[in-house]
Motif scaffolding. Sequence first.
Motif, mmCIF file in Angstrom:
data_model
loop_
_atom_site.group_PDB
_atom_site.id
_atom_site.type_symbol
_atom_site.label_atom_id
_atom_site.label_comp_id
_atom_site.label_asym_id
_atom_site.label_seq_id
_atom_site.Cartn_x
_atom_site.Cartn_y
_atom_site.Cartn_z
ATOM 1 N N ALA A 36 58.574 51.861 -87.464
ATOM 2 C CA ALA A 36 57.846 53.088 -87.167
ATOM 3 C C ALA A 36 56.934 53.506 -88.300
ATOM 4 N N ALA A 37 57.342 53.284 -89.529
ATOM 5 C CA ALA A 37 56.553 53.726 -90.676
ATOM 6 C C ALA A 37 55.980 52.526 -91.417
ATOM 7 N N ALA A 38 55.182 51.738 -90.719
ATOM 8 C CA ALA A 38 54.564 50.579 -91.360
ATOM 9 C C ALA A 38 53.585 51.058 -92.420
ATOM 10 N N ALA A 39 53.546 50.376 -93.522
ATOM 11 C CA ALA A 39 52.654 50.759 -94.620
ATOM 12 C C ALA A 39 51.201 50.551 -94.206
ATOM 13 N N ALA A 40 50.344 51.476 -94.587
ATOM 14 C CA ALA A 40 48.925 51.367 -94.290
ATOM 15 C C ALA A 40 48.310 50.267 -95.142
ATOM 16 N N THR A 41 47.354 49.565 -94.581
ATOM 17 C CA THR A 41 46.675 48.516 -95.330
ATOM 18 C C THR A 41 45.716 49.156 -96.327
ATOM 19 N N PRO A 42 45.361 48.439 -97.382
ATOM 20 C CA PRO A 42 44.395 49.005 -98.334
ATOM 21 C C PRO A 42 43.076 49.399 -97.661
ATOM 22 N N ALA A 43 42.618 48.590 -96.703
ATOM 23 C CA ALA A 43 41.364 48.915 -96.018
ATOM 24 C C ALA A 43 41.504 50.200 -95.207
ATOM 25 N N ALA A 44 42.647 50.372 -94.528
ATOM 26 C CA ALA A 44 42.862 51.587 -93.747
ATOM 27 C C ALA A 44 42.949 52.807 -94.658
ATOM 28 N N THR A 45 43.566 52.638 -95.806
ATOM 29 C CA THR A 45 43.667 53.727 -96.766
ATOM 30 C C THR A 45 42.284 54.112 -97.284
ATOM 31 N N ALA A 46 41.460 53.117 -97.602
ATOM 32 C CA ALA A 46 40.098 53.376 -98.087
ATOM 33 C C ALA A 46 39.260 54.049 -97.009
ATOM 34 N N THR A 47 39.401 53.610 -95.767
ATOM 35 C CA THR A 47 38.653 54.209 -94.658
ATOM 36 C C THR A 47 39.065 55.662 -94.454
ATOM 37 N N ALA A 48 40.353 55.931 -94.528
ATOM 38 C CA ALA A 48 40.831 57.313 -94.379
ATOM 39 C C ALA A 48 40.295 58.193 -95.502
ATOM 40 N N LYS A 49 40.301 57.678 -96.710
ATOM 41 C CA LYS A 49 39.787 58.438 -97.859
ATOM 42 C C LYS A 49 38.279 58.685 -97.694
ATOM 43 N N ALA A 50 37.549 57.669 -97.237
ATOM 44 C CA ALA A 50 36.105 57.809 -97.036
ATOM 45 C C ALA A 50 35.804 58.850 -95.961
ATOM 46 N N THR A 51 36.573 58.848 -94.894
ATOM 47 C CA THR A 51 36.381 59.835 -93.829
ATOM 48 C C THR A 51 36.627 61.242 -94.363
ATOM 49 N N GLU A 52 37.668 61.383 -95.172
ATOM 50 C CA GLU A 52 37.968 62.681 -95.784
ATOM 51 C C GLU A 52 36.843 63.114 -96.726
ATOM 52 N N LEU A 53 36.350 62.185 -97.535
ATOM 53 C CA LEU A 53 35.266 62.502 -98.464
ATOM 54 C C LEU A 53 33.994 62.900 -97.726
ATOM 55 N N PHE A 54 33.666 62.192 -96.657
ATOM 56 C CA PHE A 54 32.476 62.537 -95.891
ATOM 57 C C PHE A 54 32.607 63.961 -95.362
ATOM 58 N N ALA A 55 33.784 64.270 -94.818
ATOM 59 C CA ALA A 55 34.000 65.610 -94.243
ATOM 60 C C ALA A 55 33.891 66.709 -95.296
ATOM 61 N N THR A 56 34.399 66.448 -96.492
ATOM 62 C CA THR A 56 34.421 67.508 -97.505
ATOM 63 C C THR A 56 33.174 67.550 -98.375
ATOM 64 N N ARG A 57 32.622 66.401 -98.716
ATOM 65 C CA ARG A 57 31.486 66.378 -99.650
ATOM 66 C C ARG A 57 30.134 66.198 -98.985
ATOM 67 N N CYS A 58 30.074 65.456 -97.907
ATOM 68 C CA CYS A 58 28.779 65.107 -97.308
ATOM 69 C C CYS A 58 28.373 66.045 -96.175
ATOM 70 N N THR A 59 29.355 66.483 -95.392
ATOM 71 C CA THR A 59 29.076 67.311 -94.228
ATOM 72 C C THR A 59 28.332 68.607 -94.547
ATOM 73 N N PRO A 60 28.619 69.291 -95.650
ATOM 74 C CA PRO A 60 27.881 70.536 -95.891
ATOM 75 C C PRO A 60 26.360 70.355 -95.871
ATOM 76 N N CYS A 61 25.862 69.233 -96.320
ATOM 77 C CA CYS A 61 24.409 69.000 -96.324
ATOM 78 C C CYS A 61 23.966 68.108 -95.162
ATOM 79 N N HIS A 62 24.680 67.002 -94.953
ATOM 80 C CA HIS A 62 24.258 66.019 -93.947
ATOM 81 C C HIS A 62 24.759 66.335 -92.544
#
Length: 139
Positions: A36-62
């Motif tokens: 049930a709690a399979a570890a996230a792959t490094p790529a999935a972790t990076a994608t999740a972090k990128a999505t979070e960064l876009f939402a918090t840092r990029c969205t206000p302007c873009h």
Amino acid sequence: MPPSKYLSVIAAAVLASACGGSKSSDEGSSPGAPPAAAAATPAATATAKATELFATRCTPCHGPEGRGDGVASKTLTPPPRNFTDAAWQASVTDDHIEQIIKYGGAAVGKSPAMPANPDLSDPAVVTALRAHIRGLGGK
């Protein structure tokens, strides 16, 4: 610990072990199902972090869809880049996008209003953020 408590703890551990009391990570799942709690792959972790960064840092302007229409866009000259613009997407390299993400607009001869992100030291997150921006080109 008093001897009687010590023996109780040992007895409980032995009993739990004998009865299959140690819980596995996939207890309660159906046979053959992945844990049930399979570890996230490094790529999935990076994608999740990128999505979070876009939402918090990029969205206000873009803007949330990358159209250059974020809440802060009206105060910026020149206006923020519209990432959905197919002509722009075709005109820039992946390296160019990653340079702007890391070092800001001024570092590549663009608007200094686009800030640098010196804390983005994980190349996988920068690559995932660039992929996110590229993905907005099809909208």
